[in-house]
Design an enzyme around this catalytic site. Structure first.
Site, short mmCIF file in Angstrom:
data_model
loop_
_atom_site.label_atom_id
_atom_site.label_comp_id
_atom_site.label_asym_id
_atom_site.label_seq_id
_atom_site.Cartn_x
_atom_site.Cartn_y
_atom_site.Cartn_z
N GLU A 1 16.19 40.39 -33.58
CA GLU A 1 16.38 41.77 -34.04
C GLU A 1 15.88 41.80 -35.48
OE1 GLU A 1 17.51 44.39 -32.43
OE2 GLU A 1 18.19 43.41 -30.60
N GLY B 1 17.61 39.71 -38.64
CA GLY B 1 17.14 39.53 -40.00
C GLY B 1 15.71 39.97 -40.13
N SER B 2 15.00 39.38 -41.08
CA SER B 2 13.65 39.85 -41.41
C SER B 2 12.60 39.28 -40.45
CB SER B 2 13.31 39.45 -42.84
OG SER B 2 13.27 38.04 -42.92
N GLY C 1 12.58 35.67 -38.67
CA GLY C 1 12.66 35.77 -37.21
C GLY C 1 11.57 34.96 -36.53
N GLU D 1 8.68 47.69 -45.06
CA GLU D 1 10.11 47.94 -45.10
C GLU D 1 10.62 47.73 -46.53
OE1 GLU D 1 12.72 45.06 -43.19
OE2 GLU D 1 13.81 46.69 -42.24
N CYS E 1 18.36 48.38 -40.94
CA CYS E 1 17.12 48.16 -40.18
C CYS E 1 16.64 49.45 -39.53
CB CYS E 1 17.32 47.10 -39.12
SG CYS E 1 18.70 47.47 -38.02
N LYS F 1 26.04 31.55 -38.39
CA LYS F 1 25.51 31.26 -39.74
C LYS F 1 25.45 32.61 -40.45
CE LYS F 1 22.50 30.69 -43.06
NZ LYS F 1 22.84 31.72 -44.03
P1 NAD Z 1 16.68 37.22 -43.72
O1 NAD Z 1 15.72 37.04 -42.61
O2 NAD Z 1 16.29 36.80 -45.08
O3 NAD Z 1 18.05 36.47 -43.42
C1 NAD Z 1 18.77 36.68 -42.22
C2 NAD Z 1 19.59 35.45 -41.94
O4 NAD Z 1 18.71 34.35 -41.69
C3 NAD Z 1 20.49 35.00 -43.10
O5 NAD Z 1 21.69 34.46 -42.58
C4 NAD Z 1 19.67 33.89 -43.75
O6 NAD Z 1 20.44 32.96 -44.48
C5 NAD Z 1 19.04 33.26 -42.54
N1 NAD Z 1 17.81 32.51 -42.82
C6 NAD Z 1 16.99 32.60 -43.89
N2 NAD Z 1 15.97 31.73 -43.78
C7 NAD Z 1 16.15 31.07 -42.61
C8 NAD Z 1 15.42 30.08 -41.92
N3 NAD Z 1 14.28 29.56 -42.42
N4 NAD Z 1 15.88 29.67 -40.71
C9 NAD Z 1 16.99 30.21 -40.18
N5 NAD Z 1 17.75 31.13 -40.80
C10 NAD Z 1 17.33 31.58 -42.00
O7 NAD Z 1 17.07 38.78 -43.69
P2 NAD Z 1 18.03 39.56 -44.68
O8 NAD Z 1 17.29 39.84 -45.93
O9 NAD Z 1 19.36 38.88 -44.76
O10 NAD Z 1 18.27 40.90 -43.85
C11 NAD Z 1 17.46 42.01 -43.97
C12 NAD Z 1 16.52 42.10 -42.79
O11 NAD Z 1 17.27 42.12 -41.58
C13 NAD Z 1 15.72 43.38 -42.78
O12 NAD Z 1 14.38 43.10 -42.44
C14 NAD Z 1 16.39 44.20 -41.69
O13 NAD Z 1 15.56 45.18 -41.10
C15 NAD Z 1 16.79 43.16 -40.72
N6 NAD Z 1 17.87 43.64 -39.85
C16 NAD Z 1 17.59 43.91 -38.55
C17 NAD Z 1 18.57 44.42 -37.71
C18 NAD Z 1 18.29 44.76 -36.28
O14 NAD Z 1 19.24 44.93 -35.51
N7 NAD Z 1 17.05 44.87 -35.85
C19 NAD Z 1 19.86 44.62 -38.21
C20 NAD Z 1 20.11 44.33 -39.54
C21 NAD Z 1 19.12 43.82 -40.36
#
Ligand code: NAD
Length: 484
Positions: A252, A230-231, A235, A383, A287, A177
């Site tokens: 992550e 993601g966030s 998460g 962040e 991140c 996804k």
């Molecule tokens: P996000 O959590 O908004 O989205 C991440 C993914 O999750 C996207 O594909 C999104 O469509 C999906 N998503 C959104 N809502 C969802 C739900 N309710 N259920 C399942 N999936 C859903 O994050 P973002 O804004 O796309 O990315 C930025 C964040 O990612 C930052 O906090 C960053 O630190 C983190 N990040 C972490 C790492 C790591 O390796 N630790 C790497 C890259 C980014």
């Protein structure tokens, strides 16, 4: 070599080895201009069901392929990605906004994940366990089955490779996804993997918004494991859904990473790594960005003056022009970063450099530094995920470590020092999944990566990632049972 993509990129899901369109669509916007240049389907749980059904149908065949052959297929995927690196990087610049050189680096790392895990596919094996001479006991490392891979927008190519390649190497069938902001490279990679000989249905892509596609995927009873990047709030939601089905999940999430500079450091090196850590790599949308610079009092003034001189030299512009600082990925993220610059102004006053958006179309923000930040401020704790640096100071090692540990996150931490004992003490005492010494973003696809505390759990990259996509079965035989 595939044709380079056009300016009107309408792509679909990738399910069962073919591209599938939808009825409603989501626009894809170029961050450099703010203009739409493509579209993807606005997927839903029916699309998730279809992808899981296809993946489930192909899992047993894929797992039945000799591991060495699975490895060869992954090697061919890596080669195909490299052959098409220029067109994938161009698409990445368009959908994410990053600079051409950052995009080229990312595509190479994405290919490298497939290459690295290709070499591991035939080395995933169990143990034999001694239990007296009357027993034979051994373990099998089995794939989970069908795994879900939820990917964010900041590194859509690299982070897809980071979890999909080990899952495929271990014999799983996968469903990706992508983030709705950066969905086009994912479909391109799925198509290229198909061209490279990956069987139909083993790598599927479902497009759409998180709540409509990511949530039903994470909580689906027919999914066997979930990889999420993601966030923190998403998460938490994803982990909760996966656990409802007792499915393995690893998370992550974000970071607020400390970069500590001692007076004995090579300051030229520390300054250059500070620039990379927060400004010149993906405009700080990382991140593991070094978003908290923690300077010893004795070098604070000199370091900051020299850093500001270097920041003045940075160019900000469209990824196509290969600037030092590229645009922010979307209007929403742009507003989020500008919102934090406003918070910084309220908390501490004017930044020592930057603080404004560029007066042009697209989502450009100047590299920005707030000095005199204290631990209790929001810009020290939360962040921001953009080119905004918070500078704090310390007087001794104990205070530096206390400040380094003083957020809810624990993703990475960096130290600049020539004192090897101090570097090891820092590594021992700081709660983070990875410690950088005298270099930011050190390590490679081989080095385990993941967070302490709210930065997540589980480790990606390296050999450890195979654990995320396998489960252990123990087989125990009494070989004397049939004796009289
Ligand atoms: P996000 O959590 O908004 O989205 C991440 C993914 O999750 C996207 O594909 C999104 O469509 C999906 N998503 C959104 N809502 C969802 C739900 N309710 N259920 C399942 N999936 C859903 O994050 P973002 O804004 O796309 O990315 C930025 C964040 O990612 C930052 O906090 C960053 O630190 C983190 N990040 C972490 C790492 C790591 O390796 N630790 C790497 C890259 C980014």
């Amino acid at each position: 070599m595939r044709e380079s993509t056009t300016n009107n990129d309408t792509r679909g899901h990738f399910i069962g080895g073919r591209e599938v369109s939808g009825t409603e669509s989501i626009a894809v916007v170029n961050p450099a201009t703010g203009n739409e240049f493509g579209a993807i389907p606005d997927g839903d749980s029916d699309d998730v069901d279809a992808a899981i059904e296809r993946a489930r149908a192909r899992f047993a065949d894929w797992n039945d392929i000799a591991p060495a052959e699975r490895g060869r297929i992954l090697t061919r995927i890596a080669e195909t990605l490299r052959e098409n690196a220029d067109s994938i990087a161009a698409l990445l610049v368009r959908e994410n906004g990053k600079s051409r050189s950052n995009a080229a680096t990312e595509v190479e790392i994405g290919a490298r994940y497939f290459e690295y895990y290709a070499g591991i596919a035939d080395k995933i094996h169990g143990d034999s366990i001694p239990l007296t001479n009357h027993y034979v006991d051994y373990t099998l490392r089995e794939p989970l089955g069908v795994t879900a891979h939820i990917v964010p927008w900041n590194f859509p190519v690299m982070l897809l490779g980071r979890t999909v390649a080990p899952a495929l190497a271990a014999g799983n069938a996968t469903i990706v996804k992508p983030a709705e902001q950066t969905p086009l490279t994912a479909i391109e990679i799925a198509q290229l993997a198909d061209d490279a000989g990956l069987p139909d249905g083993v790598l599927n892509v479902v497009q759409g918004y998180g709540p409509d596609v990511g949530a039903p995927l994470a909580g689906h009873p027919d999914i066997d494991g979930v990889a999420f990047t993601g966030s923190v709030p998403t998460g938490r939601d994803v982990a909760t859904r996966a656990v409802e089905n007792f499915n393995p999940v690893h998370i992550e999430a974000g970071g607020k990473n400390p970069h500590v500079v001692f007076p004995d450091a090579d300051l030229d090196n520390a300054i250059e790594h500070t620039l990379t850590s927060i400004f010149t790599f993906n405009a700080g949308q990382v991140c593991s960005a070094g978003d908290r610079l923690i300077l010893h009092d004795d070098i604070h003034d000199e370091f900051l003056d020299r850093l500001i001189d270097r920041v003045r030299e940075l160019t900000v512009g469209p990824g196509e022009d290969n600037p030092d600082v590229s645009p922010i990925v979307s209007e929403t993220q742009f507003d989020h970063v500008i919102g934090y610059i406003d918070v910084g102004r309220e908390e501490i006053g004017e930044p020592v450099i930057g603080g404004d958006a560029l007066d042009r179309d697209g989502y450009y923000i100047e590299p920005t530094i707030f000095d005199g930040v204290t631990r209790d401020m929001r810009i020290a704790q939360e962040e921001i995920f953009g080119p905004v640096l918070a500078v704090l100071t310390f007087t001794d090692e104990a205070e530096a470590i206390k400040l380094a540990n003083d957020t809810e996150y624990g993703l990475v931490a960096g130290i600049q020092t020539t004192n090897v004992n101090r570097a090891h003490r820092f590594a021992r005492d700081v709660d983070a999944g990875q410690i950088y010494v005298n270099e930011w973003f050190a390590g490679g696809v081989e080095t385990p990566f993941g967070g302490y505390e709210m930065s997540g759990f589980g480790r990606e990259k390296g050999l450890e990632a195979i654990e995320n996509f396998t489960q252990t079965k123990n087989v125990c035989l009494n070989i004397d049972n049939d004796l009289e």
